[in-house]
Scaffold this active site. Structure first.
Site, PDB file in Angstrom:
ATOM      1  N   THR A 114      -5.864  -1.671   7.149  1.00  0.00           N
ATOM      2  CA  THR A 114      -5.941  -3.311   7.399  1.00  0.00           C
ATOM      3  C   THR A 114      -7.645  -3.505   7.413  1.00  0.00           C
ATOM      4  O   THR A 114      -8.016  -4.792   7.243  1.00  0.00           O
ATOM      5  CB  THR A 114      -5.127  -3.764   8.351  1.00  0.00           C
ATOM      6  OG1 THR A 114      -5.351  -3.185   9.499  1.00  0.00           O
ATOM      7  CG2 THR A 114      -3.960  -3.746   7.818  1.00  0.00           C
ATOM      8  N   ASP A 172      -1.471   6.124   6.890  1.00  0.00           N
ATOM      9  CA  ASP A 172      -1.663   4.834   7.158  1.00  0.00           C
ATOM     10  C   ASP A 172      -2.452   4.566   8.312  1.00  0.00           C
ATOM     11  O   ASP A 172      -2.836   5.562   9.164  1.00  0.00           O
ATOM     12  CB  ASP A 172      -0.136   4.360   7.397  1.00  0.00           C
ATOM     13  CG  ASP A 172      -0.070   2.630   7.072  1.00  0.00           C
ATOM     14  OD1 ASP A 172      -1.165   2.134   6.611  1.00  0.00           O
ATOM     15  OD2 ASP A 172       0.929   2.174   7.318  1.00  0.00           O
ATOM     16  N   LYS A 175       0.692  -1.349   0.096  1.00  0.00           N
ATOM     17  CA  LYS A 175      -0.103  -0.052  -0.155  1.00  0.00           C
ATOM     18  C   LYS A 175       1.032   1.233   0.065  1.00  0.00           C
ATOM     19  O   LYS A 175       0.470   2.188  -0.868  1.00  0.00           O
ATOM     20  CB  LYS A 175      -1.154  -0.008   1.242  1.00  0.00           C
ATOM     21  CG  LYS A 175      -2.013  -1.273   1.101  1.00  0.00           C
ATOM     22  CD  LYS A 175      -2.883  -1.331   2.412  1.00  0.00           C
ATOM     23  CE  LYS A 175      -2.286  -1.677   3.771  1.00  0.00           C
ATOM     24  NZ  LYS A 175      -1.945  -3.038   3.759  1.00  0.00           N
ATOM     25  N   THR A 176       1.969   1.244   0.948  1.00  0.00           N
ATOM     26  CA  THR A 176       2.781   2.417   0.783  1.00  0.00           C
ATOM     27  C   THR A 176       3.443   2.479  -0.248  1.00  0.00           C
ATOM     28  O   THR A 176       3.533   3.607  -0.988  1.00  0.00           O
ATOM     29  CB  THR A 176       3.763   2.225   2.214  1.00  0.00           C
ATOM     30  OG1 THR A 176       2.962   1.918   3.345  1.00  0.00           O
ATOM     31  CG2 THR A 176       4.549   3.632   2.377  1.00  0.00           C
ATOM     32  N   ARG A 225       6.406  -8.242   1.779  1.00  0.00           N
ATOM     33  CA  ARG A 225       7.338  -7.851   2.621  1.00  0.00           C
ATOM     34  C   ARG A 225       7.913  -9.002   3.488  1.00  0.00           C
ATOM     35  O   ARG A 225       9.213  -9.170   3.833  1.00  0.00           O
ATOM     36  CB  ARG A 225       6.627  -7.024   3.843  1.00  0.00           C
ATOM     37  CG  ARG A 225       7.461  -6.682   4.866  1.00  0.00           C
ATOM     38  CD  ARG A 225       6.623  -5.713   5.983  1.00  0.00           C
ATOM     39  NE  ARG A 225       6.372  -4.310   5.649  1.00  0.00           N
ATOM     40  CZ  ARG A 225       5.459  -3.842   5.849  1.00  0.00           C
ATOM     41  NH1 ARG A 225       4.538  -4.360   6.555  1.00  0.00           N
ATOM     42  NH2 ARG A 225       5.335  -2.461   5.249  1.00  0.00           N
TER      43      ARG A 225
HETATM   44  P1  ADP Z   1       2.013  -1.964   3.120  1.00  0.00           P
HETATM   45  O1  ADP Z   1       2.081  -0.276   3.099  1.00  0.00           O
HETATM   46  O2  ADP Z   1       0.855  -2.603   2.449  1.00  0.00           O
HETATM   47  O3  ADP Z   1       1.953  -2.407   4.663  1.00  0.00           O
HETATM   48  P2  ADP Z   1       4.547  -1.655   1.856  1.00  0.00           P
HETATM   49  O4  ADP Z   1       4.088  -0.887   0.733  1.00  0.00           O
HETATM   50  O5  ADP Z   1       5.368  -0.915   2.676  1.00  0.00           O
HETATM   51  O6  ADP Z   1       3.265  -2.665   2.560  1.00  0.00           O
HETATM   52  O7  ADP Z   1       5.316  -2.879   1.113  1.00  0.00           O
HETATM   53  C1  ADP Z   1       6.429  -3.880   1.928  1.00  0.00           C
HETATM   54  C2  ADP Z   1       7.546  -4.336   0.926  1.00  0.00           C
HETATM   55  O8  ADP Z   1       7.158  -5.004   0.119  1.00  0.00           O
HETATM   56  C3  ADP Z   1       7.983  -2.945   0.269  1.00  0.00           C
HETATM   57  O9  ADP Z   1       9.351  -2.403   0.943  1.00  0.00           O
HETATM   58  C4  ADP Z   1       8.571  -3.658  -1.046  1.00  0.00           C
HETATM   59  O10 ADP Z   1       9.846  -3.810  -1.046  1.00  0.00           O
HETATM   60  C5  ADP Z   1       7.737  -4.979  -1.111  1.00  0.00           C
HETATM   61  N1  ADP Z   1       6.799  -4.759  -1.900  1.00  0.00           N
HETATM   62  C6  ADP Z   1       5.334  -4.493  -1.702  1.00  0.00           C
HETATM   63  N2  ADP Z   1       4.661  -4.586  -3.084  1.00  0.00           N
HETATM   64  C7  ADP Z   1       5.274  -5.037  -4.178  1.00  0.00           C
HETATM   65  C8  ADP Z   1       5.215  -5.368  -5.253  1.00  0.00           C
HETATM   66  N3  ADP Z   1       4.037  -5.298  -5.831  1.00  0.00           N
HETATM   67  N4  ADP Z   1       6.256  -5.564  -6.033  1.00  0.00           N
HETATM   68  C9  ADP Z   1       7.506  -5.579  -5.408  1.00  0.00           C
HETATM   69  N5  ADP Z   1       7.750  -5.437  -4.297  1.00  0.00           N
HETATM   70  C10 ADP Z   1       6.774  -5.215  -3.584  1.00  0.00           C
END
Ligand code: ADP
Length: 327
Positions: A158, A109, A64-65, A217
């Site tokens: 979430t 977030d 998401k981030t 992640r």
């Molecule tokens: P969320 O915000 O949903 O908790 P993040 O955006 O922080 O998740 O993603 C976590 C890690 O996973 C990121 O640092 C990135 O390296 C990896 N990641 C997430 N989505 C992808 C994707 N679609 N392709 C490649 N790597 C990804």
């Protein structure tokens, strides 16, 4: 805890920043989301306007981030990142809103945790790019409306069900992120290994992907553990056997289940003959809170067909009995 998707430390933060895809083309999977956003970006750019506010929901670690940062890059702007718990006082959110540059993206977030006050300040900001502030005290208090630069809010949560409906209704785009397919996670592991300059073959990457609970992640974290193991033992290129050995050492089971997942299943099997069991009972037996079980553990167990939700409670499936070594 290796598998806690919400755990953060400086080390993992740095690792994550380095591995985060920067552009659409590098963001693997989530095809529907990418299709929708590519259209939204093109349309907004064509009109010279900001993109509609976007709400992303789904379990932690799914990107998401990352997507908010990519949107900023694709729109040629920057992204301010914050989380609802740091916007408790009205002046936190007002300060943030007035500091936004035209066209900037604001990522919030855990947006379901905004205080009522923060939410109410956000409504006119989202709708008309203005914020109402109180001036003076007591009898002479008045409110004034301050104009803001046009911006795009990207909210992440979430638990979409915990958002108030006035807040949810103010997002033009609402999208759910799904767990990643094994092939997509394999691509992510290969890409990350390349960035980390870690030699790995496809089967080694598949092995790590298969134990990553559908979550990029976690895939990146496991890759890092396997890399350490391989380096310390001087094993050279990571293949399936090495990945398998290393992940065994780190107690990651063949489906990627960790201690808590296994505890959830074994409590349900040993104490309740497989269910139905109430979520509170599961939570107290595992020492986790209900929310963590609901947001982190249960979605994946349901995704892989190990757990079912029924009106009378949670039940484990035959596949889970088998995985846990029962008939
Ligand atoms: P969320 O915000 O949903 O908790 P993040 O955006 O922080 O998740 O993603 C976590 C890690 O996973 C990121 O640092 C990135 O390296 C990896 N990641 C997430 N989505 C992808 C994707 N679609 N392709 C490649 N790597 C990804």
């Amino acid at each position: 805890d290796l598998l806690q998707p919400t755990a953060t430390s400086d080390e993992t933060d740095k690792l994550e920043e380095g591995l985060r895809p920067q552009r659409f083309a590098d963001y693997i999977g989530q095809k529907d989301l990418k299709t929708v956003l590519e259209i939204a970006i093109k349309a907004a750019k064509g009109r010279g306007e900001t993109m509609d506010h976007l709400l992303l929901y789904g379990p932690p670690g799914l990107g998401k981030t990352t997507m908010a940062l990519i949107l900023a890059a694709e729109m040629g702007t920057t992204c301010k990142i914050t989380a609802a718990p740091s916007l408790e006082r009205p002046r936190d959110i007002v300060g943030l809103l007035v500091s936004l540059k035209p066209g900037e993206i604001l990522f919030i977030d855990e947006i379901h945790r905004l205080t009522r006050m923060a939410e109410e300040l956000l409504y006119p900001a989202m709708e008309d790019f203005r914020v109402e502030i109180a001036i003076g005290k007591g009898q002479s208090a008045r409110t004034r409306s301050l104009p803001l630069s046009p911006f795009t809010l990207v909210g992440a949560t979430t638990r979409v069900g915990s958002l108030t409906s006035p807040l949810r209704d103010r997002f033009g785009l609402i999208h759910r992120l799904h767990f990643y397919e094994p092939e997509e996670l394999t691509e992510i592991v290969l890409r990350s290994a390349d960035l980390l300059k870690t030699p790995i073959d496809r089967e080694g990457a598949e092995e790590i992907a298969g134990r990553s609970r559908g979550t990029p992640r976690i895939a990146n974290r496991l890759l890092k553990r396997v890399r350490d193991y391989t380096q310390v033992k001087n094993l050279g290129k990571i293949d399936r056997k090495i990945a398998d050995e290393a992940l065994e050492v780190f107690n990651v089971d063949p489906r990627g289940l960790d201690w808590t997942d296994r505890k959830v299943l074994s409590v349900m099997i040993d104490n309740f003959k497989g269910g139905p069991v109430g979520i509170e009972t599961i939570a107290s037996a595992t020492g986790e809170d209900v929310q963590t079980i609901e947001e982190v553990y249960e979605p994946y167990l349901m995704q892989i067909g190990f757990m079912l939700r029924t009106p009378r409670g949670r039940m484990v499936t035959p596949a889970a009995w088998q995985h846990m070594g029962y008939k």
